[in-house]
Design a protein around this motif. Structure first.
Motif, mmCIF file in Angstrom:
data_model
loop_
_atom_site.group_PDB
_atom_site.id
_atom_site.type_symbol
_atom_site.label_atom_id
_atom_site.label_comp_id
_atom_site.label_asym_id
_atom_site.label_seq_id
_atom_site.Cartn_x
_atom_site.Cartn_y
_atom_site.Cartn_z
ATOM 1 N N ASP A 271 58.652 -23.534 -8.729
ATOM 2 C CA ASP A 271 58.450 -23.879 -10.134
ATOM 3 C C ASP A 271 56.958 -23.953 -10.424
ATOM 4 O O ASP A 271 56.267 -24.875 -10.006
ATOM 5 N N GLY A 273 56.007 -23.432 -13.813
ATOM 6 C CA GLY A 273 56.332 -23.172 -15.210
ATOM 7 C C GLY A 273 55.217 -23.394 -16.196
ATOM 8 O O GLY A 273 55.307 -22.919 -17.337
ATOM 9 N N ASN A 294 59.921 -19.678 -11.466
ATOM 10 C CA ASN A 294 59.587 -19.987 -12.853
ATOM 11 C C ASN A 294 58.091 -19.799 -13.057
ATOM 12 O O ASN A 294 57.267 -20.561 -12.564
ATOM 13 N N ASP A 296 57.070 -19.021 -16.428
ATOM 14 C CA ASP A 296 57.359 -18.711 -17.826
ATOM 15 C C ASP A 296 56.175 -18.907 -18.767
ATOM 16 O O ASP A 296 56.262 -18.498 -19.931
ATOM 17 N N LYS A 318 61.600 -16.097 -14.274
ATOM 18 C CA LYS A 318 61.172 -16.422 -15.631
ATOM 19 C C LYS A 318 59.724 -15.984 -15.791
ATOM 20 O O LYS A 318 58.821 -16.553 -15.190
#
Length: 372
Positions: A271, A273, A294, A296, A318
């Motif tokens: 992650d 993100g 992730n 994103d 993502k």
């Protein structure tokens, strides 16, 4: 003759009394020195203690004290008994080494708050437990070539130069437990070649790494807390961390030297993100159980490429905001990854881009990679 005898006797008595007085004064002086506070200046002698089981005495350690009330020099502790000489020491200006030792060590220095130098824990063959519960400042922490070691420094805020862990454990045996829960800033982190059964590092409050984080070949690492890390100003590498299942970098916003995450057998989730910009190549490859990535918020990769490759179980990527990659993009050989390749190729501006061999039938991009 009687008078002379009386005079001699009186003189001898006075001499004996004077001598005894001097001895008493000297003895009291030694006692005062031994129990003196480190707030005194000049020299201070550590408390002499006796092991009640073995009868061994700790060797007196005479400390030189500077104007800031720090004991000055390079010090070594190889037995728990030797650590008793440091009772009352609040500040060390110099390096402190714990080890080597063949026996178990249990070291606690509750009054020590500052090490204006380096802390080494090295070559301990038994279980080594070090508690420095009120230490707030140290230049470097180096833990190397120990069989099993735990270090707890719950009040430490800053490691000025480096945190280094190298060569601990023997052929998958032993444990490392690093409680660095309050550290917010480190110069650099290096963790290499630790072959332990268990390896946990709590850096849950860490926000800033001013240089590199390098973790390579740590076969037993099963917990690495970096959940508050915001900025890495150097290279970030995690490779061959065989027991690491999750990598929470959910607050990382800037990486200024590139990111490589490779060959981590148990890693299932990454992650990042909030990461918006990487100044350097991002490589996430050869993680056989990685299912989710992730990224994103990532908008740009400058001074490098973007590579997601050979992650056999990757199903979720993502990557909805990436627009610019200076050199190249390769998303390839992720065996079950499906995507709309055109959506990526239309949005991302880069000199070279390849989406290939991501499904057995190659529906996420080309069936065959151009470099095959």
């Amino acid at each position: 003759t009687a008078s002379q005898s009386e005079m001699d006797t009186a003189s001898q008595s006075e001499m004996d009394t004077a001598s005894q007085s001097e001895m008493d004064t000297a003895s009291q002086s030694e006692m005062d020195t031994a129990s003196a506070s480190v707030e005194d200046t000049g020299t201070w002698t550590g408390i002499d203690t006796v092991d009640t089981e073995t009868g061994d005495s700790a060797t007196d350690t005479e400390f030189v004290i500077d104007s800031d009330n720090c004991v000055v020099g390079t010090f070594q502790i190889t037995t728990a008994l030797e650590s008793d000489a440091f009772v009352g020491v609040t500040c060390i200006r110099g390096n402190l080494t714990i080890g080597p030792s063949a026996a178990a060590l249990d070291i606690s220095l509750p009054q020590l708050t500052v090490i204006d130098g380096e802390l080494y824990i090295s070559r301990t063959q038994g279980q080594c437990a070090v508690l420095l519960e009120n230490l707030t400042t140290v230049t470097t922490v180096a833990v190397s070539y120990n069989r099993s070691v735990s270090l707890s420094v719950p009040s430490l805020i800053t490691i000025e130069e480096a945190l280094a862990m190298e060569g601990n454990g023997v052929a998958g045996e032993g444990e490392i437990e690093m409680d660095l829960r309050s550290v917010t800033e480190i110069g650099a982190v290096s963790m290499n070649g630790n072959e332990t059964a268990s390896f946990s590092v709590d850096l849950g409050s860490l926000k800033t790494i001013r240089n590199n984080l390098i973790s390579n070949g740590n076969m037993g690492i099963n917990a690495l807390k970096l959940s508050n890390l915001e900025t890495v100003s150097g290279y970030f590498l995690i490779s061959s961390a065989s027991g690491l299942g999750q990598l929470d970098l959910s607050r990382l916003t800037a990486a200024k030297g590139g990111i490589t995450i490779t060959a981590n057998e148990q890693l299932a989730d990454i992650d990042m993100g909030l990461l918006q910009h990487s100044e350097g190549t991002i490589v996430i490859a050869s993680n056989p159980n990685l299912a989710s990535i992730n990224l994103d918020s990532l908008r740009a990769v400058t001074l490098g490429s973007f590579v997601i490759s050979m992650n056999e179980k990757l199903s979720t990527l993502k990557l909805s905001t990436l627009e610019t990659v200076d050199e190249s993009v390769f998303i390839s050989e992720n065996d079950i990854f499906d995507c709309d390749a055109a959506e990526f190729t239309d949005r991302i501006q880069t000199p070279e881009i390849a989406f290939c061999e991501n499904l057995p039938n190659g529906t996420c991009g080309d069936a065959v990679c151009p470099y095959d």
